[in-house]
Scaffold this motif. Structure first.
Motif, PDB file in Angstrom:
ATOM      1  N   GLY A  60     -73.479  28.688  75.252  1.00 37.39           N
ATOM      2  CA  GLY A  60     -72.135  29.260  75.371  1.00 37.39           C
ATOM      3  C   GLY A  60     -71.057  28.219  75.111  1.00 37.39           C
ATOM      4  O   GLY A  60     -70.013  28.527  74.519  1.00 37.39           O
ATOM      5  N   LEU A  61     -71.300  27.007  75.560  1.00 36.28           N
ATOM      6  CA  LEU A  61     -70.347  25.910  75.366  1.00 36.28           C
ATOM      7  C   LEU A  61     -70.164  25.615  73.878  1.00 36.28           C
ATOM      8  O   LEU A  61     -69.030  25.451  73.398  1.00 36.28           O
ATOM      9  N   ILE A  62     -71.263  25.560  73.145  1.00 36.16           N
ATOM     10  CA  ILE A  62     -71.209  25.294  71.701  1.00 36.16           C
ATOM     11  C   ILE A  62     -70.518  26.450  70.978  1.00 36.16           C
ATOM     12  O   ILE A  62     -69.683  26.244  70.088  1.00 36.16           O
ATOM     13  N   GLN A  63     -70.848  27.667  71.380  1.00 38.06           N
ATOM     14  CA  GLN A  63     -70.223  28.844  70.762  1.00 38.06           C
ATOM     15  C   GLN A  63     -68.701  28.789  70.970  1.00 38.06           C
ATOM     16  O   GLN A  63     -67.925  29.026  70.043  1.00 38.06           O
ATOM     17  N   PHE A  64     -68.311  28.445  72.185  1.00 35.69           N
ATOM     18  CA  PHE A  64     -66.888  28.390  72.534  1.00 35.69           C
ATOM     19  C   PHE A  64     -66.154  27.307  71.745  1.00 35.69           C
ATOM     20  O   PHE A  64     -65.105  27.553  71.143  1.00 35.69           O
ATOM     21  N   ILE A  65     -66.719  26.123  71.706  1.00 35.03           N
ATOM     22  CA  ILE A  65     -65.982  24.987  71.128  1.00 35.03           C
ATOM     23  C   ILE A  65     -65.884  25.082  69.603  1.00 35.03           C
ATOM     24  O   ILE A  65     -65.004  24.474  68.987  1.00 35.03           O
ATOM     25  N   THR A  66     -66.792  25.884  68.995  1.00 38.84           N
ATOM     26  CA  THR A  66     -66.736  26.082  67.539  1.00 38.84           C
ATOM     27  C   THR A  66     -66.005  27.379  67.167  1.00 38.84           C
ATOM     28  O   THR A  66     -65.964  27.753  65.997  1.00 38.84           O
ATOM     29  N   SER A  67     -65.431  28.060  68.164  1.00 41.25           N
ATOM     30  CA  SER A  67     -64.874  29.399  67.923  1.00 41.25           C
ATOM     31  C   SER A  67     -63.507  29.376  67.247  1.00 41.25           C
ATOM     32  O   SER A  67     -63.021  30.416  66.800  1.00 41.25           O
ATOM     33  N   GLY A  68     -62.877  28.239  67.186  1.00 37.11           N
ATOM     34  CA  GLY A  68     -61.544  28.169  66.592  1.00 37.11           C
ATOM     35  C   GLY A  68     -61.036  26.740  66.630  1.00 37.11           C
ATOM     36  O   GLY A  68     -61.758  25.831  67.063  1.00 37.11           O
ATOM     37  N   PRO A  69     -59.795  26.545  66.193  1.00 36.88           N
ATOM     38  CA  PRO A  69     -59.282  25.185  66.113  1.00 36.88           C
ATOM     39  C   PRO A  69     -59.112  24.509  67.482  1.00 36.88           C
ATOM     40  O   PRO A  69     -58.771  25.161  68.476  1.00 36.88           O
ATOM     41  N   VAL A  70     -59.375  23.228  67.479  1.00 34.66           N
ATOM     42  CA  VAL A  70     -59.113  22.360  68.632  1.00 34.66           C
ATOM     43  C   VAL A  70     -58.118  21.295  68.172  1.00 34.66           C
ATOM     44  O   VAL A  70     -57.895  21.132  66.968  1.00 34.66           O
ATOM     45  N   VAL A  71     -57.515  20.597  69.114  1.00 35.30           N
ATOM     46  CA  VAL A  71     -56.664  19.464  68.773  1.00 35.30           C
ATOM     47  C   VAL A  71     -57.268  18.213  69.402  1.00 35.30           C
ATOM     48  O   VAL A  71     -57.347  18.099  70.630  1.00 35.30           O
ATOM     49  N   ALA A  72     -57.749  17.338  68.543  1.00 39.71           N
ATOM     50  CA  ALA A  72     -58.393  16.097  68.972  1.00 39.71           C
ATOM     51  C   ALA A  72     -57.349  14.984  69.030  1.00 39.71           C
ATOM     52  O   ALA A  72     -56.519  14.865  68.126  1.00 39.71           O
ATOM     53  N   MET A  73     -57.396  14.211  70.120  1.00 36.51           N
ATOM     54  CA  MET A  73     -56.397  13.160  70.308  1.00 36.51           C
ATOM     55  C   MET A  73     -57.044  11.880  70.817  1.00 36.51           C
ATOM     56  O   MET A  73     -58.079  11.929  71.487  1.00 36.51           O
ATOM     57  N   ALA A  74     -56.414  10.769  70.518  1.00 38.29           N
ATOM     58  CA  ALA A  74     -56.793   9.481  71.095  1.00 38.29           C
ATOM     59  C   ALA A  74     -55.568   8.908  71.792  1.00 38.29           C
ATOM     60  O   ALA A  74     -54.471   8.899  71.212  1.00 38.29           O
ATOM     61  N   TRP A  75     -55.764   8.485  73.042  1.00 36.27           N
ATOM     62  CA  TRP A  75     -54.654   7.959  73.850  1.00 36.27           C
ATOM     63  C   TRP A  75     -55.022   6.582  74.386  1.00 36.27           C
ATOM     64  O   TRP A  75     -56.117   6.396  74.924  1.00 36.27           O
ATOM     65  N   THR A  76     -54.094   5.654  74.290  1.00 31.26           N
ATOM     66  CA  THR A  76     -54.310   4.275  74.724  1.00 31.26           C
ATOM     67  C   THR A  76     -53.425   3.938  75.931  1.00 31.26           C
ATOM     68  O   THR A  76     -52.281   4.396  76.001  1.00 31.26           O
ATOM     69  N   GLY A  77     -53.976   3.139  76.837  1.00 34.69           N
ATOM     70  CA  GLY A  77     -53.201   2.635  77.970  1.00 34.69           C
ATOM     71  C   GLY A  77     -54.112   1.846  78.897  1.00 34.69           C
ATOM     72  O   GLY A  77     -55.334   1.826  78.717  1.00 34.69           O
ATOM     73  N   VAL A  78     -53.527   1.217  79.904  1.00 37.57           N
ATOM     74  CA  VAL A  78     -54.321   0.522  80.911  1.00 37.57           C
ATOM     75  C   VAL A  78     -55.110   1.572  81.696  1.00 37.57           C
ATOM     76  O   VAL A  78     -54.532   2.550  82.186  1.00 37.57           O
ATOM     77  N   GLU A  79     -56.424   1.405  81.756  1.00 41.62           N
ATOM     78  CA  GLU A  79     -57.321   2.373  82.416  1.00 41.62           C
ATOM     79  C   GLU A  79     -57.079   3.799  81.907  1.00 41.62           C
ATOM     80  O   GLU A  79     -57.106   4.777  82.682  1.00 41.62           O
ATOM     81  N   ALA A  80     -56.893   3.929  80.617  1.00 43.03           N
ATOM     82  CA  ALA A  80     -56.552   5.234  80.015  1.00 43.03           C
ATOM     83  C   ALA A  80     -57.607   6.307  80.299  1.00 43.03           C
ATOM     84  O   ALA A  80     -57.264   7.492  80.406  1.00 43.03           O
TER      85      ALA A  80
END
Ligand code: DAT
Ligand code: MG
Length: 148
Positions: A60-80
């Motif tokens: 179900g998790l795989i079905q859900f995560i491939t069901s449409g667009p996601v927004v992937a991000m990378a965030w930097t910081g101390v202990e991010a």
């Protein structure tokens, strides 16, 4: 400094929460170093969630995560990594405290709006998976206001 991988899941994109979510990370003082929107392929989703491949909720998790667009991000910081996990809140939206993203927006365990890396090794693995060409290195002028 750490860089962590964060992803708005298909439910968060469908509900129009991308802007609110990005704002929370920016407000906190994390620095955005990667951003892309895509509908994950089955291969990408299976690699990302390989650690859960034996769990009953995995299909179900795989079905859900491939069901449409996601927004992937990378965030930097101390202990991010832990800072981002605190902004996100615990897995089950019903148990997540108000003020966290899941606490404010989610009522479910699976449809819980957002993903965040859970440790240094995971962050490195997930950043390599979703940002194979690397992240964007830039210097923020306000850095000396955010950190002592
Ligand atoms: P998290 O996303 O908080 O790191 P996790 O790594 O334990 O949580 O699980 C990954 C995702 O899998 C989670 O965001 C939602 C889904 N999931 C976890 N446990 C679940 C369950 N018991 N039933 C349904 N989906 C679940
Ligand atoms: Mg996890």
């Amino acid at each position: 400094m750490q860089t962590t991988f964060v992803m708005v899941k298909p439910d968060g994109v469908q509900r129009g929460l991308v802007g609110d979510i990005i704002k929370r990370f920016e407000n906190k003082g994390l620095r955005l170093v990667g951003l892309r929107q895509l509908t994950p392929s089955l291969e990408l989703a299976e690699k990302h969630y390989a650690v859960h491949s034996e769990r009953p909720f995995y299909p179900g998790l795989i079905q859900f995560i491939t069901s449409g667009p996601v927004v992937a991000m990378a965030w930097t910081g101390v202990e991010a990594i832990s800072v981002a996990r605190n902004i996100i809140g615990p897995t089950n939206g019903r148990e997540a405290a108000p003020g966290t993203i899941r606490g404010d927006f989610a009522m479910d365990i699976g449809h819980n709006i957002i993903h965040g890396s859970d440790g240094e090794d995971t962050a490195e693995f997930e950043l390599g998976l979703w940002f194979p060409e690397g992240v964007v290195e830039w210097i923020r002028d306000a850095e000396s206001q955010i950190y002592e």
